[in-house]
Motif scaffolding. Structure first.
Motif, short mmCIF file in Angstrom:
data_model
loop_
_atom_site.label_atom_id
_atom_site.label_comp_id
_atom_site.label_asym_id
_atom_site.label_seq_id
_atom_site.Cartn_x
_atom_site.Cartn_y
_atom_site.Cartn_z
N ALA A 82 -9.22 -5.83 -18.82
CA ALA A 82 -8.31 -6.20 -17.80
C ALA A 82 -7.97 -5.31 -16.36
N MET A 83 -8.11 -3.72 -16.89
CA MET A 83 -7.98 -3.02 -16.07
C MET A 83 -9.02 -2.93 -14.70
N LYS A 84 -10.39 -3.08 -15.63
CA LYS A 84 -11.58 -3.04 -14.75
C LYS A 84 -11.44 -4.31 -13.73
N LYS A 85 -10.78 -5.51 -14.07
CA LYS A 85 -10.77 -6.47 -13.33
C LYS A 85 -9.82 -6.17 -12.26
N MET A 86 -8.66 -5.83 -12.76
CA MET A 86 -7.77 -5.16 -11.74
C MET A 86 -8.03 -4.18 -10.53
N ARG A 87 -8.92 -3.07 -11.09
CA ARG A 87 -9.42 -2.16 -10.18
C ARG A 87 -10.31 -3.11 -9.38
N GLU A 88 -11.04 -3.94 -9.66
CA GLU A 88 -12.02 -4.72 -8.96
C GLU A 88 -11.27 -5.66 -7.84
N GLN A 89 -10.12 -6.21 -8.32
CA GLN A 89 -9.35 -7.06 -7.39
C GLN A 89 -8.76 -6.22 -6.57
N GLU A 90 -8.29 -5.00 -7.02
CA GLU A 90 -7.84 -4.02 -5.92
C GLU A 90 -8.56 -3.57 -4.83
N GLU A 91 -9.70 -3.39 -5.28
CA GLU A 91 -11.01 -2.68 -4.30
C GLU A 91 -11.19 -4.11 -3.39
N LYS A 92 -11.24 -5.16 -3.77
CA LYS A 92 -11.48 -6.74 -3.09
C LYS A 92 -10.36 -6.59 -2.17
N ASN A 97 -8.21 -6.30 3.24
CA ASN A 97 -7.22 -5.73 4.05
C ASN A 97 -8.01 -4.98 5.23
N GLU A 98 -8.59 -4.18 4.72
CA GLU A 98 -9.46 -3.46 5.80
C GLU A 98 -9.92 -4.23 6.83
N ALA A 99 -10.79 -5.36 6.61
CA ALA A 99 -11.37 -6.23 7.35
C ALA A 99 -10.15 -6.92 8.28
N ARG A 100 -9.26 -7.15 7.58
CA ARG A 100 -8.10 -8.01 8.31
C ARG A 100 -7.50 -6.97 9.28
N THR A 101 -7.28 -5.66 9.05
CA THR A 101 -6.86 -4.83 9.88
C THR A 101 -7.79 -4.63 11.25
N ALA A 102 -8.95 -4.52 10.57
CA ALA A 102 -10.06 -4.27 11.88
C ALA A 102 -10.00 -5.71 12.76
N LYS A 103 -9.94 -6.94 12.14
CA LYS A 103 -9.79 -8.01 12.92
C LYS A 103 -8.38 -8.03 13.84
N ALA A 104 -7.41 -7.58 13.26
CA ALA A 104 -5.97 -7.40 14.09
C ALA A 104 -6.10 -6.41 15.10
N ILE A 105 -6.72 -5.39 14.69
CA ILE A 105 -7.15 -4.59 15.72
C ILE A 105 -7.77 -5.27 16.97
N LEU A 106 -8.77 -5.83 16.73
CA LEU A 106 -9.62 -6.53 17.84
C LEU A 106 -8.72 -7.52 18.36
N PHE A 107 -8.04 -8.31 17.51
CA PHE A 107 -7.04 -9.17 18.18
C PHE A 107 -5.89 -8.75 18.97
N ARG A 108 -5.65 -7.54 18.59
CA ARG A 108 -4.60 -6.93 19.52
C ARG A 108 -4.90 -6.74 20.77
N SER A 109 -6.17 -6.13 20.74
CA SER A 109 -6.86 -5.62 22.15
C SER A 109 -6.84 -7.07 23.07
N THR A 110 -7.47 -8.21 22.24
CA THR A 110 -7.58 -9.48 23.01
C THR A 110 -5.96 -9.73 23.55
N LEU A 111 -4.96 -9.59 22.73
CA LEU A 111 -3.75 -9.94 23.02
C LEU A 111 -3.20 -9.09 24.04
#
Ligand SMILES: NC(=O)C1=CN([C@@H]2O[C@H](COP(=O)(O)OP(=O)(O)OC[C@H]3O[C@@H](n4cnc5c(N)ncnc54)[C@H](O)[C@@H]3O)[C@@H](O)[C@H]2O)C=CC1
Ligand SMILES: CC(=O)C(=O)O
Length: 367
Positions: A82-92, A97-111
């Protein structure tokens, strides 16, 4: 002999008795032994059974322990999984989140770029020349009516224009983050789509109306070509009095066509006309249609044949409307229009709100 016999018999008897006793004893001992053995066997059996039971119990206990241990281990393994799964989920999630943030930063510049474009309607810049009450009435109306949020205010009096700019800037929050050009030189009007001329040379004591008019014309002659250099494609709207004459001077000096250089003409007179009719009939101004044409002010001409209320032409109900034969003397309405400015000026030295909104209406028709 007899005694001997007797003694022998007695001996034999005793012997027999002794043997019998011995035999009995042996029998007894054998029985006792047997009993003992039986007891011991029973004991052994019992103990054995007890032992067996004990073994079973122990076995059960061991199984229980084993089961418990197994369950514990199983639980531990399950927990680990369960912990392994949780860690994997957290990592995912972290990666997502990182990808979303990167996209948001890109979006913000467009915005940001989009907002910049929106914030400063570069193509819809309106420059106002003259930071007096009229020029500022125009600026205020243009911004609050959201005709544009990109303006420049130019006046020969630097302190005045700077103060007016700042006063408006402080209301940027309520004026679509308006952009007001910061410069005090004529360059601030650069690349305007519309230039509004609301300047007036300062009056001189005892100056005749004609001299005043000539100085106004000189001002137009001097300033309009300069403004045209800054904004070669702009439409020029003249407000400075006498407005229709000054628009004519501006056109003469620049050779601009009518559609690029005109006055507010009788648009203000028309607004006043419709308002006074509405007031008289107790209907809203916007329900009244009608026009005032000609030169702005005293010599303007009310077009009675154009007046309608809620779609009904007044001349159909009252054919002599506005003429000498009009029993209702509607011509008084036009007199009110002509006197309107004088009355306001008598009270506050200038008119500015109605002309400011008139200008913003004209500019909105251009945009
Ligand atoms: N067409 C219409 O329906 C109306 C026209 N007006 C006219 O609008 C004009 C302005 O009115 P107010 O603001 O009350 O006058 P104002 O005299 O208070 O302000 C005029 C401003 O123009 C500035 N100015 C003078 N020469 C200049 C130049 N060469 N370059 C830049 N700025 C210059 C002055 O420094 C002054 O701040 C007047 O001529 C007035 O009669 C006013 C109301 C209605
Ligand atoms: C002053 C002026 O011309 C007006 O308010 O109509």
């Amino acid at each position: 002999m007899e005694n001997m016999q007797e003694a022998l018999t007695k001996k034999e008897k005793e012997e027999a008795q002794r043997k019998k006793c011995e035999g009995d004893k042996k029998q007894r001992e054998a029985r006792e032994k047997e009993k003992k053995e039986e007891t011991s066997k029973a004991k052994c059996d019992f103990l054995k059974k007890l032992e067996e039971q004990d073994v079973i119990k122990k076995k059960c206990a061991i199984r229980k322990i084993r089961d418990a241990t197994g369950k514990k281990q199983e639980d531990a393994i399950r927990q680990k999984c369960a912990m392994k799964k949780m860690r994997e989920q957290e990592e995912k999630e972290r990666k997502e989140n990182e990808a979303r943030t990167a996209k948001a930063i890109l979006f913000r510049s467009t915005l940001y770029r989009t907002n910049c474009k929106q914030d400063f309607q570069a193509g819809n810049k309106v420059s106002i020349v003259g930071a007096g009450p009229v020029g500022m009435g125009c600026a205020f109306a243009l911004l609050t009516k959201r005709v544009t949020n990109n303006i420049a205010i130019y006046d020969v009096k630097n302190d005045l224009s700077s103060a007016q700019r700042n006063d408006l800037r402080h209301a940027s929050l309520f004026l679509q983050n308006c952009n007001i050009d910061n410069s005090s030189t004529i360059e601030c009007t650069k690349n305007s789509r519309v230039v509004v001329i609301a300047a007036r040379p300062s009056s001189k004591p005892n100056e005749s109306c004609q001299d005043q008019l000539l100085r106004s014309a000189d001002m137009i002659k001097q300033i309009v070509p300069e403004l045209l250099k800054q904004s070669p494609k702009a439409v020029f709207i003249v407000v400075s009095s006498p407005v229709d004459v000054m628009a004519w001077v501006a056109r003469k000096i620049t050779n601009l066509p009518y559609e690029r250089c005109f006055s507010t003409g009788c648009h203000l007179d028309t607004a006043r006309f419709r308002m006074f009719i509405g007031k008289l009939l107790r209907v809203s101004t916007s329900s009244v249609q009608g026009m005032v044409l000609g030169e702005h002010g005293d010599t303007s001409v009310p077009i009675w044949s154009s007046v309608s209320v809620g779609g009904t032409l007044l001349k159909d109900l009252l054919p002599p409307i506005g003429t000498d034969k009009d029993p209702m003397v509607w011509s008084n309405v036009h007199k009110s229009v002509v006197n309107a400015a004088y009355k306001v000026i008598a009270g506050k030295n200038y008119t500015n709100w109605a002309i400011g909104l008139t200008v913003s209406d004209v500019v909105s028709a251009i945009f």
